[in-house]
Design a protein around this motif. Sequence first.
Motif, short mmCIF file in Angstrom:
data_model
loop_
_atom_site.label_atom_id
_atom_site.label_comp_id
_atom_site.label_asym_id
_atom_site.label_seq_id
_atom_site.Cartn_x
_atom_site.Cartn_y
_atom_site.Cartn_z
N THR A 145 -3.61 -7.36 3.96
CA THR A 145 -4.64 -6.16 4.55
C THR A 145 -3.96 -5.11 3.35
OG1 THR A 145 -2.40 -5.73 5.38
CG2 THR A 145 -3.78 -6.03 6.83
N GLY A 146 -5.35 -3.65 3.25
CA GLY A 146 -5.17 -3.67 2.01
C GLY A 146 -3.86 -2.39 2.97
N VAL A 147 -2.68 -1.59 2.34
CA VAL A 147 -1.80 -0.65 2.66
C VAL A 147 -2.09 1.02 2.04
CG1 VAL A 147 0.62 -0.33 1.77
CG2 VAL A 147 -0.51 -2.17 1.81
N SER A 148 -2.27 1.37 3.38
CA SER A 148 -2.56 3.12 2.94
C SER A 148 -1.28 3.96 3.95
CB SER A 148 -3.76 3.06 4.01
OG SER A 148 -5.00 2.27 3.68
N VAL A 149 -1.29 5.47 2.99
CA VAL A 149 -0.85 6.28 4.13
C VAL A 149 -1.04 7.22 4.60
CG1 VAL A 149 0.73 7.84 3.66
CG2 VAL A 149 1.09 6.11 2.06
N ILE A 150 -0.73 7.30 5.86
CA ILE A 150 -1.51 8.32 6.56
C ILE A 150 -1.16 9.29 6.55
CG2 ILE A 150 -2.94 8.53 8.92
CD1 ILE A 150 -3.71 5.57 7.51
N THR A 151 -2.13 10.30 6.45
CA THR A 151 -1.69 11.71 6.51
C THR A 151 -2.29 12.57 7.37
OG1 THR A 151 -2.63 12.59 5.04
CG2 THR A 151 -0.50 11.88 4.02
N THR A 152 -1.08 13.34 8.35
CA THR A 152 -1.33 14.80 8.67
C THR A 152 -0.35 15.88 8.59
OG1 THR A 152 -2.41 15.11 10.65
CG2 THR A 152 -0.72 13.90 10.72
N LEU B 19 -3.48 3.06 -1.44
CA LEU B 19 -2.91 2.91 -2.34
C LEU B 19 -3.14 1.83 -2.78
CD1 LEU B 19 0.96 3.26 0.19
CD2 LEU B 19 -0.76 4.95 -1.59
N GLY B 20 -3.42 1.96 -4.16
CA GLY B 20 -3.33 0.89 -6.10
C GLY B 20 -2.40 0.26 -5.73
N GLU B 21 -2.23 -0.31 -6.79
CA GLU B 21 -1.42 -1.92 -6.83
C GLU B 21 -0.34 -1.39 -7.66
OE1 GLU B 21 -3.31 -4.76 -9.52
OE2 GLU B 21 -3.66 -2.96 -11.11
N ASP B 22 -0.07 -0.73 -8.45
CA ASP B 22 0.83 0.14 -8.71
C ASP B 22 2.02 1.29 -7.45
OD1 ASP B 22 0.63 -1.35 -11.28
OD2 ASP B 22 -0.50 0.53 -11.99
N PRO C 57 -6.56 -2.47 -5.31
CA PRO C 57 -5.21 -2.09 -3.78
C PRO C 57 -4.38 -2.80 -4.10
CG PRO C 57 -6.77 -3.70 -3.24
CD PRO C 57 -7.21 -3.39 -5.15
N LEU C 58 -3.05 -2.40 -3.94
CA LEU C 58 -1.92 -2.77 -2.80
C LEU C 58 -1.91 -3.36 -1.78
CD1 LEU C 58 0.77 -2.85 -3.30
CD2 LEU C 58 1.52 -1.08 -1.72
N GLY D 64 1.69 -7.29 -2.97
CA GLY D 64 1.17 -7.84 -4.05
C GLY D 64 -0.37 -6.67 -4.08
N ALA D 65 -0.67 -7.69 -5.53
CA ALA D 65 -2.06 -7.51 -6.23
C ALA D 65 -3.41 -8.95 -5.68
CB ALA D 65 -1.81 -6.38 -7.55
N LEU D 66 -4.32 -8.26 -6.34
CA LEU D 66 -5.51 -9.32 -6.37
C LEU D 66 -5.59 -9.36 -7.99
CD1 LEU D 66 -8.15 -7.14 -4.40
CD2 LEU D 66 -7.28 -8.88 -3.18
N ARG D 67 -6.06 -10.97 -8.07
CA ARG D 67 -6.64 -10.44 -8.86
C ARG D 67 -7.77 -10.25 -9.63
NH1 ARG D 67 -6.33 -17.35 -9.13
NH2 ARG D 67 -7.62 -16.88 -7.64
N ALA D 68 -8.40 -10.18 -11.47
CA ALA D 68 -9.47 -9.32 -11.57
C ALA D 68 -10.64 -10.91 -11.10
CB ALA D 68 -8.82 -8.99 -12.96
N PRO D 69 -11.54 -10.08 -10.59
CA PRO D 69 -12.97 -10.70 -10.64
C PRO D 69 -13.10 -11.52 -10.96
CG PRO D 69 -13.46 -8.46 -9.20
CD PRO D 69 -12.15 -8.76 -10.34
N HIS D 70 -13.98 -13.05 -11.29
CA HIS D 70 -14.35 -14.05 -12.31
C HIS D 70 -14.99 -13.10 -12.36
CE1 HIS D 70 -10.52 -15.69 -12.28
NE2 HIS D 70 -10.63 -16.45 -11.21
#
Length: 162
Positions: free
Chosen positions: A20-27, A76-79, A147-148, A156-162
Amino acid sequence: MTETLDMTVDFRATMSRLATGVSVITTCSGSTPIGMTASAVSALSLDPLQLLVCIGNHLYTRTAIAAYGRFAVNVLGEDSEHLARNFAASKADKFAGVETFDDHGVPVLKDAIAAVVCDVAEALPGGDHTIFVGDVRHWAHKADCRPLVHFAGGFGALRAPH
């Protein structure tokens, strides 16, 4: 009781295989920013524009979203593993040292690769969670970012698509 606990542990291990992707929920709670790390986020509808987030009923973020009526999903991004860990931690000020902007009534993380601001349309029961359906009010993303990802209890992170 032990069988139920074993089933819960086994089910969590099984579901951890769903990347799954990782998000931060804010309010907000009054003027105080509130946030938490989440992976239970999904687009729901294009007409009207809606998404959903699932928040544990025991979490203060759930109470704050219900009271404030608006939230942001910060993808969130991979970094950004440090942000995921920061907002997952139990500590008083998760926003210390985190750059945000507040153009839409909730804090949005400057380092997010995408952000969606929503007004709560519905809050539905979902076992030990609340499913918040959000009417999308604003969205933005950064191009050429990956994405992270959360998988099997780690990041982890995704590999760049071919």
